[in-house]
Write a protein that holds these residues in place. Structure first.
Motif, PDB file in Angstrom:
ATOM      1  N   THR A  90       0.832  -1.199   0.000  1.00  0.00           N
ATOM      2  CA  THR A  90       0.000   0.000   0.000  1.00  0.00           C
ATOM      3  C   THR A  90       0.869   1.253   0.000  1.00  0.00           C
ATOM      4  OG1 THR A  90      -1.657  -1.229   1.229  1.00  0.00           O
ATOM      5  CG2 THR A  90      -1.952   1.139   1.123  1.00  0.00           C
ATOM      6  N   TYR A  94       1.028   3.753  -3.210  1.00  0.00           N
ATOM      7  CA  TYR A  94       0.705   5.177  -3.040  1.00  0.00           C
ATOM      8  C   TYR A  94       1.789   6.038  -3.672  1.00  0.00           C
ATOM      9  CZ  TYR A  94       0.006   9.589  -0.471  1.00  0.00           C
ATOM     10  OH  TYR A  94      -0.162  10.888  -0.132  1.00  0.00           O
ATOM     11  N   MET A 158      -1.991  -2.101  -6.068  1.00  0.00           N
ATOM     12  CA  MET A 158      -2.351  -0.941  -5.254  1.00  0.00           C
ATOM     13  C   MET A 158      -2.220   0.346  -6.057  1.00  0.00           C
ATOM     14  SD  MET A 158      -3.589  -2.140  -2.622  1.00  0.00           S
ATOM     15  CE  MET A 158      -4.066  -0.543  -2.015  1.00  0.00           C
ATOM     16  N   VAL A 189      -6.085   4.770   2.436  1.00  0.00           N
ATOM     17  CA  VAL A 189      -6.421   3.417   2.902  1.00  0.00           C
ATOM     18  C   VAL A 189      -7.930   3.148   2.894  1.00  0.00           C
ATOM     19  CG1 VAL A 189      -6.336   1.849   4.889  1.00  0.00           C
ATOM     20  CG2 VAL A 189      -4.259   2.987   4.105  1.00  0.00           C
ATOM     21  N   ILE A 196      -6.863  -3.264  -1.275  1.00  0.00           N
ATOM     22  CA  ILE A 196      -6.193  -3.916  -0.154  1.00  0.00           C
ATOM     23  C   ILE A 196      -6.747  -5.327   0.031  1.00  0.00           C
ATOM     24  CG2 ILE A 196      -5.925  -3.855   2.363  1.00  0.00           C
ATOM     25  CD1 ILE A 196      -5.701  -0.825   2.139  1.00  0.00           C
TER      26      ILE A 196
END
Lengths: 277, 299
Positions: A90, A94, A158, A189, A196
């Protein structure tokens, strides 16, 4: 016209029946046989109606207590590997989604290539290293190995999912004074939850079922459930099939239910994973 | 707007991003990349546990490439890759078309097709070993009662390879199917409408619309499955152990035996690098295709 439709309809019905037999029959046989009295397992033709018994499960409990330790080890390792892979992917996803540079783009390519190296290759150097560090037969080794073989897919997935979150949300949070980690935690998130979950499905299924690394890197203390089952297969001449079926059913049931429950995320992950890298 | 944002961020230093991407790259470098490179060194040296390695050049590669056991393992692997993956693709394609043609309870049937994805190789071997047990397995019994030949997989290497191929298809069909089905669903309905108006038969519509548009997805599924079928280990190891007499070994099992049964780390490492090179060659195809798709999407 009606006849033609009837033919097509029955052709489809046959195809669907064949598909269900192919996909579910082996699973159904194992689960059903684990509840069958010993003599009936190999009955010809197979008995579909029988008095279910828990005998094989109690025998498993008394004779193969190590299998239940294996289930505990598998649970710990799966949880650890999933947490590690999800957090690392994650964060990296990002960074890759919100930034672009030649270095970053080529490192994505690198991630894709790495994913295609066969895992057995790294066992050769890692085996002596793991022994030298005296971390063989521990949960941590398998957690790290399992997580590592999924962080590249995880990162790319992700990035794809985070790309769909509007940048304006990050910028608004930034104006409100939020730092990168706060944005990641509070904005990204929650909105990237489907991604996820998709990553988590892959890692959970892989870690729970994996055989090769468990076979090479564990001996007694961290032995996973699949490894114990493989030892039961090894002693197949002496073992009764009923106990093997009971163990297989216990190993299979949780992950099967998980996949059924999460099938949406699995499908999304497989599709994005293959077409986006 | 988006591009402008990227431009602004591009000027930020890479160091700023490091904490975010470092965990992934540390894991990959320390567990996969550095060990894989170290395997090159292992492959040009002669060593076993506890002994100092000595440089032997390409000797290990020559030894592997001239070893009849390796040839057998390689052919078995190629056989599985060629037979199982293509059969799997054909079945997956038929299934994708079946699903796209409209089925009642499609959601549930999809879950049924996905189910084997949850099954471990170990449990799958238990299942198929039981079904095809040469003495008492239900499928063996059924074949016998129909006077059909049975799979004598514990003695006949060819039969064992057939069983392994079936097992592999069973475990991986969900993946192939999903890739093809998703690609089939992405084909716009208007194209079929247009084909129908032009008087195309369903077969023509399949050949002229479906197949060309599924092309990229088919190649992606194929390359992925080639790469992953090429490293097959557990199914073979758990079903036959490579036996009888090394006749059902595949490349990964050969590698394992060299390293962990015969302590020949040099030849095992050479085998490992042969595997890496084959996988990467297939990967190049995949990446080129991926690049082409990205470009196509951009236009």
């Amino acid at each position: 016209m009606r006849i033609k439709r009837l033919i097509i309809g029955s052709g489809k019905a046959v195809a669907v029946a064949a598909l269900l037999l192919w996909s579910l029959l082996p699973i159904a046989f194992i689960v059903m046989s684990s509840f069958k009295p010993g003599r009936e397992i190999f009955a010809v033709p197979p008995h579909y109606i029988f008095t279910p018994t828990l005998d094989h499960f109690t025998t498993l409990w008394t004779r193969w207590g190590v299998f239940f330790d294996g289930l505990v080890n598998s649970t710990i390792i799966t949880a650890g590997a999933t947490a590690l892979a999800v957090i690392a992917s994650t964060a990296a996803g990002y960074a890759y989604s919100r930034n672009s540079s030649r270095f970053l783009d080529s490192s994505v390519l690198f991630l894709i290539v790495v994913r295609l190296i066969p895992p057995i290759v790294v066992t050769l150097p890692l085996f002596p290293i793991v022994n030298a560090l005296q971390v063989n037969d521990t949960h941590v080794v398998l957690m790290v190995l399992y997580a590592t073989f999924f962080v590249s897919l995880g990162t790319v997935l992700m990035r794809t999912f985070i790309d769909q979150i509007p940048r304006e949300l990050d910028e608004a949070a930034q104006i409100d004074g939020a730092g990168r980690w706060t944005i990641l935690r509070r904005v990204i998130v929650p909105l990237a939850a489907p991604g996820i979950l998709a990553v988590a499905v892959f890692v959970v299924v892989f870690s729970w079922n994996e055989f090769l690394f468990a076979f090479i890197f564990t001996a007694t203390k961290a032995k996973t459930a699949p490894l114990v089952i493989s030892e039961m297969i090894g002693s197949i001449d002496g073992v009764d099939w009923g106990v093997l079926f009971a163990a297989s059913t216990l190993q299979l049931a949780p992950v099967l239910l998980f996949v059924i429950f999460m099938n949406r995320y699995l499908v999304a992950g497989m599709t994005a994973g293959a077409t986006k890298g | 707007m988006k591009e402008e944002g990227k431009e602004r961020l591009r000027s930020r230093s890479l160091a700023h991003l490091m904490p975010l991407i470092a965990p992934v790259h540390i894991l990959i470098l320390s567990v996969i990349v550095i060990p894989s490179i170290y395997v090159i060194w292992l492959s040009v040296t002669q060593s076993s546990f506890g002994k100092a390695p000595s440089f032997v050049g390409l000797e290990n590669y020559i030894r592997v490439l001239t070893d009849p056991a390796f040839h057998r393992a390689l052919w078995n692997t190629v056989g599985i890759v060629v037979v199982a993956v293509h059969l799997e693709l054909a079945i997956g394609l038929l299934l994708a078309l079946l699903f796209a043609s409209g089925l009642p309870l499609r959601r549930y049937l999809l879950v049924a097709v996905l189910a084997p994805y949850a099954v471990s190789e170990v449990t799958a071997v238990v299942m198929w070993r039981f079904l095809f047990d040469p003495d008492a397995g239900p499928i063996t019994q059924m074949l016998q009662s129909l006077h059909l030949p049975i799979l004598d997989w514990s003695y006949e290497p060819t039969h064992a390879m057939i069983l392994i191929a079936m097992l592999t298809i069973w475990l991986h069909l969900p993946f192939t199917f999903i890739i093809l089905y998703a690609a089939r669903l992405a084909i716009p309905l208007d194209l079929y409408e247009a084909a129908r108006i032009d008087g195309a038969t369903p077969l023509q519509a399949f050949r002229r619309v479906t197949l060309p548009l599924l092309g990229p997805a088919i190649v992606v599924a194929l390359l992925f499955r080639y790469i992953f079928a090429f490293r097959i280990f557990s199914e073979v190891w758990l079903l036959t152990n490579g036996g009888p007499a090394r006749t059902t070994e595949v490349v990964a099992v050969y590698l394992y035996q060299e390293a962990f049964s015969y302590n020949a780390f040099g030849t095992a490492a050479a085998t490992a690098w042969i595997m890496v090179v084959v996988s990467l060659l297939l990967a190049v195809g995949y990446i080129l295709l991926l690049g082409k798709q990205v470009n196509a999407n951009a236009h």
